[in-house]
Design a protein around this motif. Structure first.
Motif, PDB file in Angstrom:
ATOM      1  N   SER A 168     -81.003  46.429 103.997  1.00  0.00           N
ATOM      2  CA  SER A 168     -81.725  44.961 104.122  1.00  0.00           C
ATOM      3  C   SER A 168     -81.912  44.052 103.574  1.00  0.00           C
ATOM      4  CB  SER A 168     -83.119  45.680 104.354  1.00  0.00           C
ATOM      5  OG  SER A 168     -84.201  43.958 104.363  1.00  0.00           O
ATOM      6  N   ASP A 170     -83.570  42.157 102.907  1.00  0.00           N
ATOM      7  CA  ASP A 170     -84.920  41.684 102.563  1.00  0.00           C
ATOM      8  C   ASP A 170     -85.255  42.796 101.265  1.00  0.00           C
ATOM      9  OD1 ASP A 170     -87.525  40.619 102.978  1.00  0.00           O
ATOM     10  OD2 ASP A 170     -88.574  41.941 104.172  1.00  0.00           O
ATOM     11  N   HIS A 234     -82.356  40.520 110.940  1.00  0.00           N
ATOM     12  CA  HIS A 234     -82.873  38.886 111.644  1.00  0.00           C
ATOM     13  C   HIS A 234     -82.266  37.959 110.645  1.00  0.00           C
ATOM     14  CE1 HIS A 234     -84.366  35.107 113.753  1.00  0.00           C
ATOM     15  NE2 HIS A 234     -84.280  35.967 114.358  1.00  0.00           N
ATOM     16  N   GLU A 236     -83.559  35.138 109.823  1.00  0.00           N
ATOM     17  CA  GLU A 236     -85.060  34.714 109.818  1.00  0.00           C
ATOM     18  C   GLU A 236     -86.213  35.724 109.140  1.00  0.00           C
ATOM     19  OE1 GLU A 236     -85.867  31.275 112.163  1.00  0.00           O
ATOM     20  OE2 GLU A 236     -83.792  30.415 112.191  1.00  0.00           O
ATOM     21  N   THR A 237     -85.842  36.274 109.765  1.00  0.00           N
ATOM     22  CA  THR A 237     -87.456  37.430 109.433  1.00  0.00           C
ATOM     23  C   THR A 237     -86.455  38.487 108.820  1.00  0.00           C
ATOM     24  OG1 THR A 237     -86.632  39.028 111.618  1.00  0.00           O
ATOM     25  CG2 THR A 237     -88.727  36.183 111.632  1.00  0.00           C
ATOM     26  N   SER A 238     -85.763  39.214 108.899  1.00  0.00           N
ATOM     27  CA  SER A 238     -85.021  40.506 107.773  1.00  0.00           C
ATOM     28  C   SER A 238     -85.235  41.305 109.200  1.00  0.00           C
ATOM     29  CB  SER A 238     -85.486  40.557 106.539  1.00  0.00           C
ATOM     30  OG  SER A 238     -84.737  39.864 105.941  1.00  0.00           O
ATOM     31  N   GLN A 239     -85.703  41.148 110.412  1.00  0.00           N
ATOM     32  CA  GLN A 239     -86.569  42.461 111.129  1.00  0.00           C
ATOM     33  C   GLN A 239     -85.312  43.158 111.470  1.00  0.00           C
ATOM     34  OE1 GLN A 239     -88.155  41.131 114.896  1.00  0.00           O
ATOM     35  NE2 GLN A 239     -89.170  43.657 114.914  1.00  0.00           N
ATOM     36  N   GLU A 368     -87.264  34.136 118.151  1.00  0.00           N
ATOM     37  CA  GLU A 368     -87.309  34.859 116.520  1.00  0.00           C
ATOM     38  C   GLU A 368     -87.775  36.332 116.109  1.00  0.00           C
ATOM     39  OE1 GLU A 368     -89.607  32.829 112.348  1.00  0.00           O
ATOM     40  OE2 GLU A 368     -89.474  31.312 114.358  1.00  0.00           O
ATOM     41  N   SER A 369     -88.697  36.718 116.935  1.00  0.00           N
ATOM     42  CA  SER A 369     -89.935  37.994 116.810  1.00  0.00           C
ATOM     43  C   SER A 369     -89.111  39.296 117.469  1.00  0.00           C
ATOM     44  CB  SER A 369     -90.581  38.246 118.141  1.00  0.00           C
ATOM     45  OG  SER A 369     -90.396  37.818 119.606  1.00  0.00           O
TER      46      SER A 369
END
Length: 414
Positions: A168, A170, A234, A236-239, A368-369
């Protein structure tokens, strides 16, 4: 996890004049089932071949064969316990985020070091000349492996093996995807690591904030999976986002939630089912015959929200079809025009019961979610269709794809 799912959208041509014109070049050819790719920032590319081993291609174009499997020739190091059978072998590869300091690279491979065989995550140290590895450390040694053939489609030993590994950007942890081995007890098991996504540090220890249910192995990040072979994050969110093979229906894209259940439970004598071949209902009913995918999905859902109402709901399903969904990565950068931010998803293609083979790369507009897909386009491939196994954006902004036919291609937006 509740999701605003827009499932089964047809693949459409990209509207407008901002889709890039694509060119391609063949980076490597003559390979033996290339399975995965991982880059350093300067373009150095590590890659695996399922039945041979791990190699590296330097920015100069020179190739060094680093870690060979049992009976492989021409490698700097050969490990006699690493084996290839069916879908198993040397699968995923990942580079440590601190590679410049520690020189660590990781691979996921089947091994016969223990009996029965297992899948392992190996940590290796790459030397300064990129022509050898040392200090093998098996940071995970107990991922289940299918030991013998069963009466199922693709039923050979080594089936449903998972195998994608990624760090990851993040949290810095290593995520590891595993498969259910055609074993109905594994996906919902609290102790067996098959049918899971693991989240560990570089020594194989569980991330401290993993939140599986009580009594579960602490390395488990999510569970209840069938066979996850695509993994990315992701931008933007690193999900974490995964792709999961469907059981003759419903390939899925899922946004993972810490501690989440993906809802796959192919055990017999539950959810209205009776006995099943070799104690596994994963392709039922009529597992060797074509039938309406919706009818099959109603009988054996990939995400069973009736049995598991809190299961993670997929962001996207492949029009209810199973076509060999595999590697995935996000396209990022202005060079991609209207495709900037889209999730590229590779399909290897499976024609069964009248289903179109479907070899392609789809481009999903993911909210984004991570919980919904709002549009689906199909990449116009400059090299034609193939079994797209790995899909990775390189540091140069191009998309690199490994295909089972033995090539690694670079797709470049002009």
């Amino acid at each position: 996890m509740a999701a605003a799912v827009i499932a089964g959208l047809p693949a459409t041509a990209m509207a407008g004049n901002h889709a890039p014109t694509l060119s391609h070049s063949t980076v490597l050819s003559g390979l033996d089932n290339p399975w995965d790719i991982a880059f350093l920032p300067d373009g150095t590319m590590f890659y695996t071949e399922k039945c041979r081993g791990m190699s590296v291609r330097l920015p100069s174009g020179d190739v060094h064969h680093l870690l060979g499997m049992k009976d492989a020739e021409g490698y700097a190091t050969t490990e006699s316990d690493l084996v290839c059978q069916g879908q198993a072998g040397m699968n995923g590869v990942a580079v440590d985020p601190d590679f410049d300091d520690n020189r660590f690279v990781y691979v996921y491979s089947a091994s016969e070091m223990s009996e029965p065989r297992t899948n392992r995550v190996l940590r290796l140290t790459v030397n300064s000349d990129f022509d050898g590895v040392s200090d093998r450390t098996d940071i995970v040694d107990d991922i289940p492996y299918k030991p013998a053939a069963t009466d199922h489609p693709f039923g050979d030993a080594g089936a449903h093996n998972g195998g994608r590994i990624r760090f990851s950007p993040d949290d810095g942890f290593l995520y590891v995807t595993t498969g259910d081995n055609h074993n109905s007890e594994i996906p919902q098991s609290p102790t067996q690591l098959g049918g899971k996504v693991l989240r560990i540090d570089r020594d194989g220890n569980a991330a401290e904030d993993n939140a599986p249910p009580g009594g579960f192995d602490s390395r488990i990040y999510t569970y209840g999976h069938r066979n996850v072979q695509g993994l990315t994050f992701h931008p933007e969110t690193s999900q974490p986002i995964v792709t999961e093979h469907g059981p003759w229906h419903s390939d899925e894209v899922n946004a993972l939630v810490n501690g989440g259940n993906s809802g796959w439970d192919p055990r017999p004598n539950m959810a209205g089912r009776g006995d099943c071949p070799d104690n596994y209902c994963g392709y039922e009913p009529n597992q060797m015959e074509g039938m309406n995918p919706k009818e099959r999905a109603a009988y054996m859902p990939l995400t069973d929200t009736n049995v598991y109402p809190n299961a993670m709901v997929p962001a996207w399903q492949n029009s209810g079809l199973s076509q060999g969904i595999s590697g995935t990565d996000f396209l990022t950068g202005d060079q991609w025009g209207a495709w900037n931010g889209r999730l590229a998803v590779g399909f290897m293609g499976i024609g069964f019961g009248g289903t179109a083979v479907g070899q392609r790369i789809n481009l999903l507009a993911l909210h984004e979610s991570g919980e919904a897909v709002t549009d689906v386009a199909e990449m116009h491939l400059p090299m034609g269709p193939a079994r797209f196994r790995s899909v990775v954006q390189g540091p140069d902004g191009s998309l690199y794809v490994a295909v089972d036919e033995g090539e690694i291609h670079r797709i470049t937006p002009e």
